[in-house]
Design a protein around this motif. Structure first.
Motif, PDB file in Angstrom:
ATOM      1  N   SER A 135       2.802   1.882  -3.432  1.00 44.89           N
ATOM      2  CA  SER A 135       1.772   1.973  -4.495  1.00 44.89           C
ATOM      3  C   SER A 135       1.342   3.619  -4.154  1.00 44.89           C
ATOM      4  O   SER A 135       0.942   4.188  -5.346  1.00 44.89           O
ATOM      5  CB  SER A 135       0.390   1.313  -4.360  1.00 44.89           C
ATOM      6  N   ARG A 162       0.713  -1.401   0.206  1.00 46.11           N
ATOM      7  CA  ARG A 162      -0.089   0.235  -0.084  1.00 46.11           C
ATOM      8  C   ARG A 162       0.911   1.198   0.038  1.00 46.11           C
ATOM      9  O   ARG A 162       0.329   2.197  -0.573  1.00 46.11           O
ATOM     10  CB  ARG A 162      -1.002  -0.057   1.164  1.00 46.11           C
ATOM     11  N   ASP A 203       4.975   0.904  -9.066  1.00 49.41           N
ATOM     12  CA  ASP A 203       4.139  -0.134  -9.531  1.00 49.41           C
ATOM     13  C   ASP A 203       4.535  -1.372  -9.166  1.00 49.41           C
ATOM     14  O   ASP A 203       5.298  -2.039  -9.362  1.00 49.41           O
ATOM     15  CB  ASP A 203       4.545  -0.148 -11.199  1.00 49.41           C
TER      16      ASP A 203
END
Ligand code: ARG
Length: 587
Positions: free
Chosen positions: A148, A145, A153
């Motif tokens: 990102s 998390r 990516d």
């Protein structure tokens, strides 16, 4: 727009440069003494020393240059040459508005992003998950998390353990119970049934049964080893069983993981790369990296200057079987082909450090990916109050499903004690208990420096007071309900104007978000983000105790404080979201 510390650092760096110094001396950070200053720059002492000058004189010159710039309200030279910086209320108001409007709530983005695979969870088919698997799941999911959020990516892969001796145990034990199943019939030519011959409860029973027998009886163990070898070399019935075992396990695993809010992009396992191993081995032989040793194929990975013993990498054992080394190496082959990541992170117990060192060296030698792009993200153990790895009262490992259930029961109890508002339905109450349990388990784990051990204490984890997940939920829910009630009363949030000290402190706390995320990312350390959200919640509590918000008499002040609350809530939810913690609407 960036955070204030970055903006101030840029101003100071330019001032140092203008005075003929390197820009690095201009680094600005939050003040250690918030009662004296908001930010401080300590570069003058070092810079002056490097050129034999008086630090206080240099500090006065730098102060002169930056004074009145951008967010700066006042600069003081203190002690031997510290620069103490106070920012203006106006700058803080602007910063709060920026956070309120920003889709990242002021969290920023990495300058250089990468394609990253994060290998975490690592549950084993049939073997129950224990608290160590909890750590991998929670830390790994949080890193997915976090990465990102900052723009990487990311692909998260569960990397199921489905290739080892446990599969042999399952096969042989199932045979002992139901020898007539088609999977054991050498004359059966398929197709095998779609319905699995076992349930998850069967798997939970068969494995411990078999492994207990194998401990007593070497022949029984030998039989399991033979069964794995046959499965590995393609025995069709065993392969069909393997698929059933995996499907049944994954279904059950998903229940436990979703309780914790843990998600995976891929559910690949060790068995998925089986087909890649022969080609990989051939390639390693061609490259003269693999050599035969006592009937096994190995790779020498020791180096001159190694401080510790570095056993060889085991490609194929003397029985012709492949194990943990080969599946991990072949998984890298697979990931490079299928995904092509810049980097792979392995979130696995610290005690597997040697294994990963071996895999990384082998991957580098094989030319798959350079060693410095493979990282073992280790973590400590979860201990009982006796300081030893946590066990159930019966002395066994604690299964993740039991742990989840215990946390849920404790959360229900705590919610009962706290007395939720009366009109909450049973369904909503149940959902709140789940969110509290999840927040408790995740925050308790993530707030520790990853590599340290921590003591498992559900009673403390689920408390609404102290540095706990439930306390964090409580802070978020309080802001939500405050905003909701204000709306019902027709009080709209408006432009933020920062005046009071507690408001200033709150915006300064929010300003640390981007820095905390960048730091947590760079060190792969979720606790840095826990510290941030915790201090944000505390700064909000301080304002709440200090001044009326929805009940402020002056309309503009009221609107401003509600606007500030919106910014805080946005950032708090963003931060908690990265930790995989979700706050209910009310509780
Ligand atoms: N299944 C392993 C265990 O339970 C963890 C797997 C970790 N990931 C890996 N690529 N080796 O210990």
């Amino acid at each position: 727009m960036s955070d204030l510390a970055t903006e101030l650092s840029a101003a100071c760096a330019a001032a140092f440069e203008a005075e003929g110094f390197e820009t690095r001396w201009g680094a600005v950070r939050r003040s250690d003494r918030p009662e004296l200053a908001d930010f401080q720059c300590n570069g003058c002492m070092g810079a002056a020393k490097s050129q034999g000058l008086n630090p206080r004189e240099l500090a006065a010159k730098v102060a002169e240059r930056i004074s009145g710039q951008g967010p700066i309200e006042r600069v003081d030279v203190a002690g031997p040459g510290f620069l103490n910086i106070r920012v203006s209320g106006e700058a803080l108001s602007k910063q709060a508005e920026f956070i309120r409007a920003d889709e990242k709530a002021g969290g920023g983005r990495l300058e250089q992003t990468e394609k990253v695979v994060i290998d975490f969870g690592g549950p084993n088919v049939a073997k129950p998950m224990h608290v160590g698997h909890l750590r991998s799941a929670v830390i790994g999911d949080t890193l997915v998390r976090l990465f990102s959020f900052l723009g990487d990516d990311v692909t998260g892969d569960a990397h199921l353990g489905d290739w080892g001796l446990q599969m042999g145990h399952l096969i042989t034990e199932l045979f002992a119970e139901q020898p007539d199943l088609v999977y054991f019939d050498p004359d059966f030519s398929g197709p095998y049934p779609d319905e699995p011959p076992v349930t998850i409860d069967d798997l939970g029973r068969l494995y411990p049964q078999a492994s207990a027998k194998a401990k007593e009886d070497p022949q029984r163990n030998e039989a399991s080893q033979l069964a794995v070898a046959e499965m590995q070399s393609g025995h069709p019935g065993y392969r069909a069983l393997l698929k059933h075992f995996i499907d049944v396990s994954v279904e059950a695993l998903k229940v436990d993981y979703s309780f914790l809010g843990v998600e995976f992009d891929l559910w690949k396992g060790e068995s998925d790369v089986d087909g890649l191993i022969p080609g990989m081995v051939e390639d390693l032989k061609d490259k003269k990296l693999a050599r035969m040793d006592d009937g096994a194929w190995i790779i020498d990975i020791a180096r001159d200057g190694d401080k510790k013993e570095m056993p060889p990498f085991m490609l194929i054992n003397s029985r012709g079987g492949t194990g943990y080394h080969s599946t991990d190496l072949a998984t890298i082959v697979d990931r490079m082909d299928e995904i092509g990541p810049d980097r792979i992170l392995y979130v696995v117990d610290q005690r597997q450090a040697l294994h990963f060192e071996q895999v990384f060296r082998a991957a580098d030698l094989a030319g798959l990916i350079s060693e410095d792009r493979l990282e073992h993200i280790g973590f400590g153990t979860v201990n009982g109050t006796d300081g030893k790895p946590f066990k159930t009262r019966e002395g066994g490992v604690l299964r993740l499903s039991d742990l989840n259930r215990m946390a849920l029961e404790e959360a229900e109890k705590k919610i009962g004690e706290a007395g939720l508002s009366g009109d909450i339905s049973d369904a909503e109450r149940g959902n709140i208990a789940k969110l509290v349990a999840r927040a408790a388990l995740r925050f308790a784990d993530l707030q520790n420096v990853r590599t340290t051990n921590y003591v498992f204490d559900l009673e403390r984890f689920t408390s609404f007071e102290g540095k706990t997940g439930p306390y964090m939920l409580y802070a978020a829910v309080r802001i939500k309900s405050l905003l909701r009630r204000a709306k019902e009363a027709g009080n709209a949030p408006g432009p933020v104007s920062i005046e009071r000290d507690t408001e200033r402190a709150l915006v300064l706390a929010m300003d640390g978000f981007a820095g905390a995320l960048a730091h947590a990312h760079a060190k792969r350390q979720p606790h840095v983000l826990c510290e941030h959200v915790y201090s944000l919640a505390q700064a909000f509590s301080a304002l709440y105790a200090d001044a009326p918000i929805a009940n402020a008499d002056d309309e503009a002040v009221r609107a401003s404080r509600l606007g500030l609350c919106e910014a805080v809530l946005k950032q708090l939810e963003a931060g908690l979201g990265i930790l995989g913690i979700e706050a209910p609407e009310r509780m």
